[in-house]
Design a protein around this motif. Structure first.
Motif, short mmCIF file in Angstrom:
data_model
loop_
_atom_site.label_atom_id
_atom_site.label_comp_id
_atom_site.label_asym_id
_atom_site.label_seq_id
_atom_site.Cartn_x
_atom_site.Cartn_y
_atom_site.Cartn_z
N THR A 92 -9.17 -6.08 2.36
CA THR A 92 -7.95 -5.56 1.73
C THR A 92 -8.27 -4.28 0.96
O THR A 92 -7.54 -3.28 1.05
CB THR A 92 -7.34 -6.61 0.78
OG1 THR A 92 -7.08 -7.78 1.54
CG2 THR A 92 -6.06 -6.13 0.14
N ARG A 96 -6.74 -0.57 1.70
CA ARG A 96 -6.00 0.17 0.67
C ARG A 96 -6.60 1.54 0.44
O ARG A 96 -5.90 2.51 0.17
CB ARG A 96 -6.00 -0.61 -0.64
CG ARG A 96 -4.95 -1.68 -0.65
CD ARG A 96 -4.79 -2.24 -2.04
NE ARG A 96 -3.89 -3.38 -1.98
CZ ARG A 96 -4.04 -4.49 -2.71
NH1 ARG A 96 -5.04 -4.59 -3.55
NH2 ARG A 96 -3.19 -5.46 -2.60
N LEU A 120 4.81 1.61 -3.93
CA LEU A 120 4.34 0.23 -4.04
C LEU A 120 2.85 0.06 -3.72
O LEU A 120 2.13 -0.60 -4.47
CB LEU A 120 5.19 -0.69 -3.15
CG LEU A 120 4.82 -2.17 -3.24
CD1 LEU A 120 5.10 -2.71 -4.64
CD2 LEU A 120 5.59 -2.98 -2.19
N PRO A 121 2.34 0.66 -2.61
CA PRO A 121 0.92 0.46 -2.30
C PRO A 121 0.01 0.95 -3.43
O PRO A 121 -1.03 0.34 -3.71
CB PRO A 121 0.70 1.28 -1.03
CG PRO A 121 2.04 1.44 -0.44
CD PRO A 121 3.01 1.46 -1.58
N ARG A 123 0.77 0.99 -6.62
CA ARG A 123 0.85 0.01 -7.71
C ARG A 123 0.05 -1.23 -7.38
O ARG A 123 -0.63 -1.79 -8.22
CB ARG A 123 2.32 -0.33 -8.00
CG ARG A 123 2.96 0.72 -8.91
CD ARG A 123 4.36 0.35 -9.31
NE ARG A 123 5.31 0.88 -8.35
CZ ARG A 123 6.35 0.23 -7.88
NH1 ARG A 123 6.57 -1.01 -8.24
NH2 ARG A 123 7.15 0.82 -7.03
N LEU A 124 0.13 -1.67 -6.11
CA LEU A 124 -0.64 -2.85 -5.70
C LEU A 124 -2.15 -2.60 -5.82
O LEU A 124 -2.93 -3.52 -6.06
CB LEU A 124 -0.30 -3.24 -4.26
CG LEU A 124 1.09 -3.85 -4.05
CD1 LEU A 124 1.35 -4.06 -2.55
CD2 LEU A 124 1.22 -5.16 -4.80
N ALA A 125 -2.52 -1.33 -5.63
CA ALA A 125 -3.95 -0.98 -5.74
C ALA A 125 -4.37 -0.79 -7.19
O ALA A 125 -5.50 -0.42 -7.47
CB ALA A 125 -4.22 0.28 -4.93
#
Ligand SMILES: Nc1ncnc2c1ncn2[C@@H]1O[C@H](COP(=O)(O)OP(=O)(O)OP(=O)(O)O)[C@@H](O)[C@H]1O
Length: 265
Positions: A92, A96, A120-121, A123-125
């Motif tokens: 993952t 990313r 979003l990606p 923020r997820l990272a």
């Protein structure tokens, strides 16, 4: 607009390398060899299309190259870094940091706005998203006046452009797209392909697209042809006619060919 390749420019001019990649699905009686020793090298800033008959291994190739799946054998390098083996967490993190993905069905979150989907990606990272940069990317893709809209308020072509923006803001070393125009009308499809081509030409983005459509493939610098899990041919500077002609005869005598190594042009 985006300083895409600077992050990896010093690592290598090679964006993607596959060395003798094999992928076997299932076991014993239900064993399927989806990839049968695929080797390729793509330079940074190239636009490659992957074509082949249904079941030839195109999606499996993309999944293994993008770290969404792990090869049974062989090695994958993205911008010089080996695909992390082992844990899903490591994969993952690899995805990313290094790859972007665009899907046929856009895969936007329906409750988030265009701008929120795009950031979003990041923020997820765990990064603080640069909304100004995301808005600039969206504006470049013709969505500057749609930042606060929900996906359901957009056309299919616009939704796919949001998905492209979402992928580009993370500055991936390679952007993979699996049938990105499969759900679009021909005009929207041309727009989406033109925007991908522009990201390649203008920003040095590396793009790999799986498609069934010879017209879509003609936007690429080169087309790789898969048959029975092997790369059997490559056409540079493809026209839709040349691609369609090659597809018609794919499989005629390809089983006779030795494994073809697609090198960076
Ligand atoms: N998870 C899986 N389990 C078992 N077999 C699989 C799996 N995924 C793919 N396969 C098989 O591997 C082969 C290659 O599949 P893949 O989806 O990569 O082909 P494709 O060229 O993308 O096909 P299409 O154009 O129809 O999408 C096929 O025989 C398929 O049935």
């Amino acid at each position: 607009m985006i300083d895409n390749h600077s992050r990896f420019a010093n690592d290598s001019a090679e964006a993607l390398r596959l060395e003798n990649v094999r992928k076997v699905h299932g076991a014993d009686g239900s064993r399927v060899v989806a990839l049968d020793g695929v080797s390729l090298a793509l330079r940074a800033g190239s636009f490659t299309a992957v074509m082949g008959p249904s079941g030839s291994g195109k999606s499996t190739l993309l999944q293994c190259a993008a770290g969404l799946d792990q090869p049974t054998d062989g090695r994958v390098f993205v911008a010089g870094a080996p695909l992390a083996g082992g844990s899903e967490t490591a994969l993952t993190k690899f995805r990313r940091e290094r790859v972007g993905f665009i899907f046929q069905q856009f895969n936007l979150l329906p409750m988030l706005t265009v701008l929120q989907n795009t950031t979003l990606p990041l923020r997820l990272a765990g990064q603080k998203p640069d909304e100004g940069k995301a808005a600039a990317v969206l504006a470049r893709l013709g969505l500057g006046d749609r930042l606060g809209r929900l996906p359901s308020e957009l056309s299919g072509g616009q939704q796919q452009r949001v998905a492209i923006a979402r992928a580009l803001v993370a500055e991936p070393a390679v952007l993979f797209a699996d049938e990105p125009t499969g759900a679009l009308d021909s005009r929207s499809a041309r727009e989406v392909l033109g925007l991908l081509a522009e990201a390649v030409r203008r920003d040095g983005q590396t793009v790999v697209v799986v498609t069934h459509d010879p017209v879509a493939a003609s936007y690429a610098d080169a087309v790789l042809f898969l048959a029975d899990g092997r790369i059997v041919d490559r056409i540079a500077a493809p026209t839709a006619e040349a691609v369609a002609e090659r597809m018609t005869h794919l499989g005629d005598d390809d089983a006779e060919h030795p494994a073809f190594t697609a090198a960076a042009s």
